[in-house]
Enzyme design. Structure first.
Site, PDB file in Angstrom:
ATOM      1  CB  THR A  13      55.454 -57.922 -43.850  1.00  0.00           C
ATOM      2  OG1 THR A  13      55.938 -56.829 -44.638  1.00  0.00           O
ATOM      3  CG2 THR A  13      55.953 -57.783 -42.427  1.00  0.00           C
TER       4      THR A  13
ATOM      5  CE1 TYR B 212      56.114 -47.116 -47.441  1.00  0.00           C
ATOM      6  CE2 TYR B 212      58.486 -47.368 -47.760  1.00  0.00           C
ATOM      7  CZ  TYR B 212      57.342 -47.630 -47.039  1.00  0.00           C
ATOM      8  OH  TYR B 212      57.412 -48.407 -45.905  1.00  0.00           O
TER       9      TYR B 212
ATOM     10  CB  SER C 298      60.267 -46.842 -43.684  1.00  0.00           C
ATOM     11  OG  SER C 298      61.251 -47.305 -44.579  1.00  0.00           O
TER      12      SER C 298
ATOM     13  CE  LYS D 165      56.000 -45.766 -44.163  1.00  0.00           C
ATOM     14  NZ  LYS D 165      54.931 -46.158 -43.237  1.00  0.00           N
TER      15      LYS D 165
HETATM   16  N1  LIG Z   1      58.059 -54.860 -43.855  1.00  0.00           N
HETATM   17  C1  LIG Z   1      59.033 -53.977 -43.954  1.00  0.00           C
HETATM   18  O1  LIG Z   1      60.164 -54.335 -44.328  1.00  0.00           O
HETATM   19  C2  LIG Z   1      58.775 -52.537 -43.607  1.00  0.00           C
HETATM   20  C3  LIG Z   1      59.866 -51.672 -43.594  1.00  0.00           C
HETATM   21  C4  LIG Z   1      59.670 -50.350 -43.249  1.00  0.00           C
HETATM   22  C5  LIG Z   1      58.405 -49.885 -42.925  1.00  0.00           C
HETATM   23  N2  LIG Z   1      57.343 -50.749 -42.974  1.00  0.00           N
HETATM   24  C6  LIG Z   1      56.030 -50.211 -42.649  1.00  0.00           C
HETATM   25  O2  LIG Z   1      55.371 -51.073 -41.749  1.00  0.00           O
HETATM   26  C7  LIG Z   1      53.960 -50.879 -41.862  1.00  0.00           C
HETATM   27  C8  LIG Z   1      53.262 -52.228 -41.916  1.00  0.00           C
HETATM   28  O3  LIG Z   1      53.619 -52.881 -43.118  1.00  0.00           O
HETATM   29  P1  LIG Z   1      53.893 -54.451 -43.206  1.00  0.00           P
HETATM   30  O4  LIG Z   1      55.324 -54.623 -43.469  1.00  0.00           O
HETATM   31  O5  LIG Z   1      53.274 -55.158 -42.074  1.00  0.00           O
HETATM   32  O6  LIG Z   1      53.141 -54.757 -44.596  1.00  0.00           O
HETATM   33  P2  LIG Z   1      51.824 -55.589 -44.969  1.00  0.00           P
HETATM   34  O7  LIG Z   1      51.960 -56.989 -44.527  1.00  0.00           O
HETATM   35  O8  LIG Z   1      51.589 -55.293 -46.406  1.00  0.00           O
HETATM   36  O9  LIG Z   1      50.683 -54.897 -44.072  1.00  0.00           O
HETATM   37  C9  LIG Z   1      50.191 -53.629 -44.413  1.00  0.00           C
HETATM   38  C10 LIG Z   1      48.992 -53.346 -43.541  1.00  0.00           C
HETATM   39  O10 LIG Z   1      48.488 -52.029 -43.887  1.00  0.00           O
HETATM   40  C11 LIG Z   1      47.110 -52.131 -44.206  1.00  0.00           C
HETATM   41  N3  LIG Z   1      46.743 -51.219 -45.282  1.00  0.00           N
HETATM   42  C12 LIG Z   1      47.326 -51.097 -46.510  1.00  0.00           C
HETATM   43  N4  LIG Z   1      46.648 -50.224 -47.258  1.00  0.00           N
HETATM   44  C13 LIG Z   1      45.620 -49.774 -46.487  1.00  0.00           C
HETATM   45  C14 LIG Z   1      44.551 -48.855 -46.694  1.00  0.00           C
HETATM   46  N5  LIG Z   1      44.373 -48.241 -47.883  1.00  0.00           N
HETATM   47  N6  LIG Z   1      43.691 -48.634 -45.696  1.00  0.00           N
HETATM   48  C15 LIG Z   1      43.820 -49.271 -44.507  1.00  0.00           C
HETATM   49  N7  LIG Z   1      44.789 -50.149 -44.245  1.00  0.00           N
HETATM   50  C16 LIG Z   1      45.671 -50.394 -45.228  1.00  0.00           C
HETATM   51  C17 LIG Z   1      46.897 -53.568 -44.657  1.00  0.00           C
HETATM   52  O11 LIG Z   1      45.561 -53.954 -44.407  1.00  0.00           O
HETATM   53  P3  LIG Z   1      44.520 -54.460 -45.540  1.00  0.00           P
HETATM   54  O12 LIG Z   1      45.313 -54.756 -46.787  1.00  0.00           O
HETATM   55  O13 LIG Z   1      43.891 -55.664 -44.939  1.00  0.00           O
HETATM   56  O14 LIG Z   1      43.602 -53.324 -45.670  1.00  0.00           O
HETATM   57  C18 LIG Z   1      47.858 -54.331 -43.760  1.00  0.00           C
HETATM   58  O15 LIG Z   1      47.251 -54.640 -42.526  1.00  0.00           O
HETATM   59  C19 LIG Z   1      53.740 -50.009 -43.104  1.00  0.00           C
HETATM   60  O16 LIG Z   1      53.505 -48.680 -42.720  1.00  0.00           O
HETATM   61  C20 LIG Z   1      55.073 -50.100 -43.830  1.00  0.00           C
HETATM   62  O17 LIG Z   1      55.329 -48.957 -44.607  1.00  0.00           O
HETATM   63  C21 LIG Z   1      57.506 -52.051 -43.309  1.00  0.00           C
END
Ligand SMILES: NC(=O)c1ccc[n+]([C@@H]2O[C@H](COP(=O)([O-])OP(=O)(O)OC[C@H]3O[C@@H](n4cnc5c(N)ncnc54)[C@H](OP(=O)(O)O)[C@@H]3O)[C@@H](O)[C@H]2O)c1
Length: 262
Positions: A186, A151, A138, A155
């Site tokens: 998301t 968080y 991130s 990272k």
């Molecule tokens: N969206 C953004 O703006 C953004 C920005 C920077 C970085 N990121 C990173 O991108 C990645 C994906 O996030 P996203 O934006 O797609 O968010 P999201 O829609 O909340 O998806 C998060 C995913 O992680 C899984 N997860 C969460 N806790 C977990 C656990 N304890 N064990 C196994 N799986 C787990 C969830 O699966 P289940 O809940 O089904 O288990 C889900 O598939 C993350 O690492 C996040 O930090 C996102």
């Protein structure tokens, strides 16, 4: 030989969109998440019939669950060509209020969990001779930000561990690539943990105004074709990474102004 990938966090957001994007590039994709039902929805969304999508129930907050998931993935003895450590959970709480339990949970899910899974799959990835580990980091893996203390720390920790691993595993044909993600539409803010461990439950303006998960997945696919060590994906918020590096006075001016709003 079949090309095999493992994608964590494939039940939602970026991981789900990436699974759909990569369906035609791999013969087998192990898709990981905590809920089988959500993983099955990802499978239903993939129209390609040349890929076998195998759901793996895994909770990164549970070491035994990670060990079981790795055993399941490795049971056929296949070589893994791509591991995308994408699953993660964000935070919306002041450091002073955040309980040690929540801090430990964030570090386990975002840092120790991916490290454990990677180490368990590493021998299989070595056998593939030309495999890739991708880390969904991130912009707050590059700088600190209010309400994200642990968080952001988790990272940052990924960068330290996986950059070291890149040096160690080069001779074994394993390459590590970081995705430095900005804002993507998301559920990440909705699912973020608050000080006591409840879900934040709200869509942040930042996420709502971000690029779509599908656009993000297309950019990740392009990044995967390259050997760039670090790829920035998002919108104008990515400028903060450049400012921190090249114009730190400007970075601190903007970040401190934003911090006054929390
Ligand atoms: N969206 C953004 O703006 C953004 C920005 C920077 C970085 N990121 C990173 O991108 C990645 C994906 O996030 P996203 O934006 O797609 O968010 P999201 O829609 O909340 O998806 C998060 C995913 O992680 C899984 N997860 C969460 N806790 C977990 C656990 N304890 N064990 C196994 N799986 C787990 C969830 O699966 P289940 O809940 O089904 O288990 C889900 O598939 C993350 O690492 C996040 O930090 C996102």
């Amino acid at each position: 030989m079949s090309k095999i990938a493992v994608i964590t966090g494939a039940s939602s957001g970026i991981g789900q969109a990436l699974t759909i994007q990569l369906c035609s590039s791999f013969q087998i994709i192990y898709i990981c998440g905590r809920k089988l039902e959500s993983l099955k929805k990802t499978i239903d969304m993939c129209s390609t019939n040349t890929v076998e999508l195998i759901p793996i129930v895994m909770d990164l907050n549970d070491k035994n669950s990670i060990a079981r998931a790795a055993t399941e993935i490795l049971k056929k003895g296949e070589e893994i060509h791509l591991l995308v450590n994408n699953a993660g959970q964000s935070q919306r709480s002041l450091a002073i209020d955040t309980s040690e339990e929540v801090e430990a949970m964030l570090m386990q899910i975002n840092y120790f969990g991916p490290v454990q899974l990677t180490k368990l799959l590493l021998h299989s990835m070595r056998k593939a001779k030309g495999s890739k580990i991708v880390i969904t980091s991130s912009i707050v893996g590059k700088f600190g930000y209010p309400l994200r203390s642990t968080y952001s720390a988790s990272k940052h920790a990924l960068h330290g561990f996986f950059e070291s691993l890149r040096f160690e595993e080069k001779k074994n044909g394993i390459f590590v690539q970081f995705l430095v993600i900005g804002r993507v539409q998301t559920q990440v803010s909705v699912n973020a943990l608050t000080a006591g461990g409840d879900s934040y439950g709200k869509m942040d303006d930042g996420q709502a105004g971000g690029i779509s998960a599908e656009a993000c997945a297309k950019k990740i696919d392009t990044a995967l074709q390259s050997n760039r060590k670090e790829v920035l994906i998002g919108g104008k918020e990515l400028l903060m990474v450049k400012f921190k590096k090249y114009l730190p006075f400007l970075f601190y001016k903007i970040a401190e102004k934003e911090s006054n709003h929390v």
